[in-house]
Enzyme design. Structure first.
Site, PDB file in Angstrom:
ATOM      1  N   HIS A  49       0.840  -1.197   0.000  1.00 52.80           N
ATOM      2  CA  HIS A  49       0.000   0.000   0.000  1.00 52.80           C
ATOM      3  C   HIS A  49       0.873   1.245   0.000  1.00 52.80           C
ATOM      4  CE1 HIS A  49      -2.257  -3.349   1.678  1.00 52.80           C
ATOM      5  NE2 HIS A  49      -3.347  -2.758   1.244  1.00 52.80           N
ATOM      6  N   HIS A  54      -4.243   3.126  -3.204  1.00 54.00           N
ATOM      7  CA  HIS A  54      -4.364   2.452  -1.910  1.00 54.00           C
ATOM      8  C   HIS A  54      -3.561   1.153  -1.851  1.00 54.00           C
ATOM      9  CE1 HIS A  54      -6.267   0.453   1.572  1.00 54.00           C
ATOM     10  NE2 HIS A  54      -6.254  -0.600   0.789  1.00 54.00           N
ATOM     11  N   GLU A  95     -18.170  -5.735  24.102  1.00 49.52           N
ATOM     12  CA  GLU A  95     -17.287  -6.892  24.239  1.00 49.52           C
ATOM     13  C   GLU A  95     -16.052  -6.791  23.352  1.00 49.52           C
ATOM     14  OE1 GLU A  95     -20.518  -7.034  23.512  1.00 49.52           O
ATOM     15  OE2 GLU A  95     -21.427  -7.842  25.342  1.00 49.52           O
ATOM     16  N   HIS A 113     -28.555 -17.794  23.684  1.00 47.24           N
ATOM     17  CA  HIS A 113     -27.609 -17.643  24.786  1.00 47.24           C
ATOM     18  C   HIS A 113     -26.818 -18.923  25.069  1.00 47.24           C
ATOM     19  CE1 HIS A 113     -29.466 -13.837  25.302  1.00 47.24           C
ATOM     20  NE2 HIS A 113     -28.880 -13.595  26.449  1.00 47.24           N
TER      21      HIS A 113
END
Ligand SMILES: Cc1ncc(C[n+]2csc(CCOP(=O)(O)OP(=O)(O)O)c2C)c(N)n1
Ligand SMILES: [Mg+2]
Length: 694
Positions: free
Chosen positions: A38, A286, A438, A499
């Protein structure tokens, strides 16, 4: 742009420009030779990175692990050539895994010539542990910025605990460079929100606002007002409208250092592929080499010799040596003298710092660990874990952590007197409140660990998915992070399949280097922590039960110390010599024990193997493994409330796995155990069938 003679005597301003163009052309040449990489972003950001390093950072290239160095994180890791160039030009030294300085460069010019090739210290993306001077591994966008929040928390915590009047032992800052991609990623939003809440004024993100990502202009998918967003997070937002304006960049960095109570975002307007006449401001700059002709034109625009490759003009290394080199050396030598008097004045604290830096544990770190008496009703894995953590956190001053808003359920809250909460107004607290974030939690835990704190993060096991990219990086970086995941199976039955983890153990076991542990009773929880705390270069996941598990009578069953070997013989028929093996982890260990007792009563010689950790077991000697799982015994039943995926390796082609092949269901635990076959009779029947004794 004026043509610059790379060989003539120069002013400081010319040396600045020459240094910047050296970073640019090294980046261009390396990508060209590798035929991949890059180039465009290093070309645009060379002035900013140059300014951060040569004018702002307190970093001594002679000692890249000096504890009070400023940190630099390249969160847009695809622009790695920025870092390889700077590490090379500053002469940053290599350090080995034993923290010894090797007296050789971290990144040589030859490494840069071999950018992205096997063994090169200039790999595709910044890799902690592989290249000295890299503070964290980056490449998955958003991870670097999120990890930097952990680094900033760490500095504040360290300063609170260890600084004393006249002794600013820890007063470093964290500089981060990131791009559009990082700021689009959710983990960055989580982390920025947390950093704003915590008022981390030691943290500065420089955002490369080039309006370009891979698919083209950011108008395709990213039109929010970033400045307003960060103001809403409580950040100090600055703007530098020209990425080539060193004075403005330096000024903004100065404003950052003077700003109290808030982190700083510097929005830097840049042009990807700066200087390339046809690729400037395009996505084409890029991720692909510029191509021969464009390279020539670009070098011409920089006033660079068009045919020169990997050129470091005389004076450039010296210019870095006079900038960051001299500033860093002076800062480090002052600090070293300061630390010597600190050691005399506060010997215990100095010893702690020494131990922490080497990832050693303090003497007595495992004193007072609980021993749980036999109890058929038992105690939940999470409750045992809470008791152990509270002891360990008192024995190990630099052990800290928290949960993503599930502390009361995970039982990870440190409740002893003085544990405290880490907040803007209480930097010494050991309970971190990550909020329901999280992913940022796991990245933050990585940042804490990179800062040599011992850190844990907690949530329900099911939500490890939300943290997984950062867990993976902790393994890649070889960090001793600790993830405490409770509600590890169907124990919270009524919550249902959303869950109930199924594939999580298998998927975490698939991460190289990560240690997973699913202890079978309270004493196995203790032993699991004892093992985990001694890890220095591996992360660990503890999968713990929500519901009580019987505490086995260790006078009857083998000692829980067997956890340290990953799997061990828990119970055998009289005289050994089993004909069937029952292998289980976690809540299924006591189930296997019940089945074992029934089988013994029927005259079937069964053995119970408690296997809390595949990875640890797999690293034992063949002899030990064979002693636990005798190759001659082919009748094997594994039982685990999780995906059956992978268990074949232990039960073999003729064995049986009682596990999950579907999602769970919403019902009380007992009903689920029946529905999915986690009952002793099912194990007994499987054993009988395998032995042909139906
Ligand atoms: C999590 C993640 N998703 C996707 C990618 C692949 N990727 C690498 S760079 C990039 C574009 C990044 O754009 P930006 O941050 O603006 O970088 P610039 O092109 O401006 O340097 C993408 C999608 C990645 N590295 N990480
Ligand atoms: Mg961009």
């Amino acid at each position: 742009m004026s043509i610059m003679n790379v060989a003539a005597p120069r002013t400081d301003a010319e040396l600045d420009q020459l240094s910047i163009n050296t970073i640019r052309t090294l980046s261009i040449d390396a990508v060209e030779r590798a035929k991949s990489g890059h180039p465009g972003t290093p070309m645009a950001l060379a002035p900013a990175v140059y300014t951060i390093w040569n004018r702002a950072m307190r970093f001594d290239p002679q000692d890249p692990i000096w504890p009070n160095r400023d940190r630099f994180v390249l969160s847009n890791g695809h622009a790695s050539m920025l870092l390889w160039s700077v590490l090379h030009l500053t002469g940053t030294c290599a350090v080995n895994p034993d923290y010894e300085r090797l007296g050789q460069p971290s990144v040589s010019l030859d490494d840069i010539r071999r950018f992205r090739q096997i063994g090169s210290k200039a790999p595709g993306h910044p890799e902690y542990h592989w290249v000295s001077g890299v503070e964290t591994t980056t490449g998955p966008l958003g991870q670097g910025v999120a990890t930097s929040v952990g680094m900033a928390i760490a500095q504040k915590w360290l300063a609170d605990r260890y600084n004393r009047p006249g002794f600013a032992i820890f007063d470093y800052d964290i500089y981060v460079v990131c791009g559009d991609g990082c700021l689009m990623e959710g983990v960055a939003s989580e982390a920025a929100s947390l950093a704003g809440h915590l008022g981390l004024d030691n943290l500065c993100w420089v955002y490369d606002n080039n309006h370009i990502t891979i698919e083209g202009d950011t108008s395709l998918a990213f039109t929010e007002d970033v400045a307003t967003r960060f103001l809403a997070y409580g950040w100090n937002v600055l703007r530098v409208g020209d990425a080539n304006d060193l004075e403005r960049i330096e000024h903004a960095l100065g404003v950052f250092r003077e700003t109290k109570g808030r982190p700083t975002l510097i929005i830097l307007d840049s042009h990807i592929g700066y200087g390339a006449p046809h690729k400037h401001d395009t996505a084409a700059a890029h991720g692909e080499p510029l191509g021969d002709e464009e390279v020539r034109l670009t070098k011409r625009s920089y006033g660079w010799p068009e045919d020169a490759q990997f050129l470091v003009p005389d004076g450039v290394r010296e210019h870095f040596a006079a900038g960051v080199g001299a500033r860093g050396a002076a800062a480090r030598s002052q600090w070293t003298a300061l630390f010597a008097s600190y050691r005399a004045a506060h010997p215990e604290l100095a010893t702690e710092i020494d131990q922490m830096q080497r990832r050693d544990l303090p003497a007595g770190w495992d004193r007072n660990l609980p021993v749980f008496p036999a109890d058929p009703k038992g105690i939940a894995g999470r409750d045992a874990s809470g008791k152990v953590l509270n002891v360990l956190a008192q024995n190990i001053p630099w052990l800290l952590g928290g949960s993503a808003d599930l502390g009361p359920s995970n039982k990870t809250t440190l409740t002893y007197e003085g544990a405290g909460s880490f907040q803007a107004g209480s930097r010494g607290g050991k309970n971190l409140h990550f909020g329901i974030r999280e992913h940022a939690m796991a990245a933050t835990v990585n940042g804490l660990s990179l800062s040599k704190l011992r850190a844990f993060g907690a949530t329900f096991f099911i939500f490890s998915d939300y943290a997984r990219p950062a867990i993976r990086l902790s393994a890649l970086m070889e960090l001793p992070t600790i993830f405490v995941f409770t509600h590890d199976a169907m124990g919270d039955g009524e919550d249902g399949p959303t869950h109930q983890p199924v594939e999580h153990l298998a998927s975490l076991r698939a991460i190289p280097g990560l240690v997973t542990l699913r202890p079978g009773d309270a004493n196995e929880v203790v032993e699991a922590y004892r093992y985990v705390m001694q890890l220095r270069h591996q992360p660990a996941v503890l999968a713990l039960s929500r519901q009580p598990l019987p505490t086995l009578d260790r006078r009857v069953f083998a000692s829980a110390a067997g956890v340290a070997r990953g799997a061990y013989v828990l119970a055998d028929p009289q005289g050994g010599n089993p004909e069937v093996l029952l292998i289980a982890s976690g809540s299924e260990v006591s189930l296997a024990v019940e089945a074992h007792e029934k089988l013994l009563a029927e005259g079937i010689r069964s053995r119970v193997v408690s296997m809390p950790s595949w990875e640890i077991f797999d690293h034992q000697t063949q002899e030990y493994r064979d002693s636990v799982l005798p190759p001659a015994v082919k009748a094997r039943v594994a039982v685990e409330q999780a995906s059956t995926f992978g268990w074949e390796r232990y039960v073999g082609s003729s064995g049986r796995v009682i596990g999950m092949t579907t999602f769970g269901a919403s019902a009380p635990l007992k009903a689920l155990q029946k529905k999915f076959g986690f009952e002793p009779d099912r194990v007994v029947t499987a054993a009988r069938q395998l032995l042909g004794k139906q």
